[in-house]
Design an enzyme around this catalytic site. Structure first.
Site: not given
Ligand code: AMP
Length: 215
Positions: A13, A88, A127, A160, A171
């Site tokens: 996204k 969300r 990531r 992160r 998550r």
């Protein structure tokens, strides 16, 4: 063009939103980015949000809603916006509808980027982001040439805090339990569109633009 981008963490996204900003000249409103900025500057909001974020939980709706409304009232949103990572859950979606109704800014499209669940874990755990220029890499799919250094500016790459394995699991659980319901919410409203989020990034971008250009 007033857009909600839907998709699990790791669906791409954020990457697609950045390209859409460049092409359509409308701002990306990423609640994740706004919250990370608040954490980085150590504001009261950031201090409140940090423990939820580190645990992979959603930050309370009241905090996020105030932040989004303030952002949507800024002048650059008059010609459109791309909401990324918000709403969300159903309560946020309903609150957004009320907010946009009162601002006369209702949504043009809710675009879902669909990715098989199995692919998400590698995308997220792999990531890495450059500390200096924020260029993103993935150690499995798009690694930098030198380990831990940015190809563009040689800056240090970091992971992160919420991309660590145990937080990611949480998550993804939160996404399945709460955020995935929004697909049905926007389908009922007749504004849902979907694209397949696997494959070549340029092809995915083109498919998204085709949808936008038909609006
Ligand atoms: P993201 O970068 O969108 O994956 O967001 C990172 C983290 O910020 C999430 O795991 C949540 O803790 C928090 N967050 C971002 N957007 C929201 C939102 N709309 N509502 C609640 N928490 C959010």
């Amino acid at each position: 063009m007033r857009v909600v981008l839907l998709g699990a963490p790791g669906s791409g996204k954020g990457t697609q939103a950045k390209r859409l900003v460049a092409k359509y000249g409308i701002p990306q409103i990423s609640t994740g980015d706004l919250l990370r900025e608040a954490v980085a500057v150590g504001s009261a909001l950031g201090k409140e949000a940090k423990s939820y974020m580190d645990g992979g939980d959603l930050v309370p709706d009241s905090t996020v809603l105030g932040m989004v409304e303030e952002r949507l009232r800024q002048d650059d949103c008059k010609s459109g916006y791309i909401l990324d990572g918000f709403p969300r859950n159903t309560a946020q979606a309903e609150a957004l509808d009320r907010m946009l109704g009162s601002l006369s800014m209702s949504l043009t499209v809710a675009l879902s980027i669909d990715i098989p669940f199995e692919d998400l874990m590698k995308r997220l755990t792999g990531r890495r982001t450059c500390k200096s220029c924020e260029q993103m890499y993935n150690v499995y799919f798009t690694p930098s040439q030198k380990e831990n250094a940015c190809d563009k500016c040689s800056g240090e790459l970091f992971q992160r805090d919420d991309d660590k394995e145990e937080t990611i699991k949480k998550r993804l659980d939160v996404y399945s339990a709460q955020t995935a319901l929004l697909i049905g919410y926007y389908h009922k409203k007749g504004i849902l569109k979907s694209v397949v989020g696997t494959g070549n990034i340029d092809d995915i971008f083109k498919n998204i633009c085709d949808i936008f250009d038909s609006k």
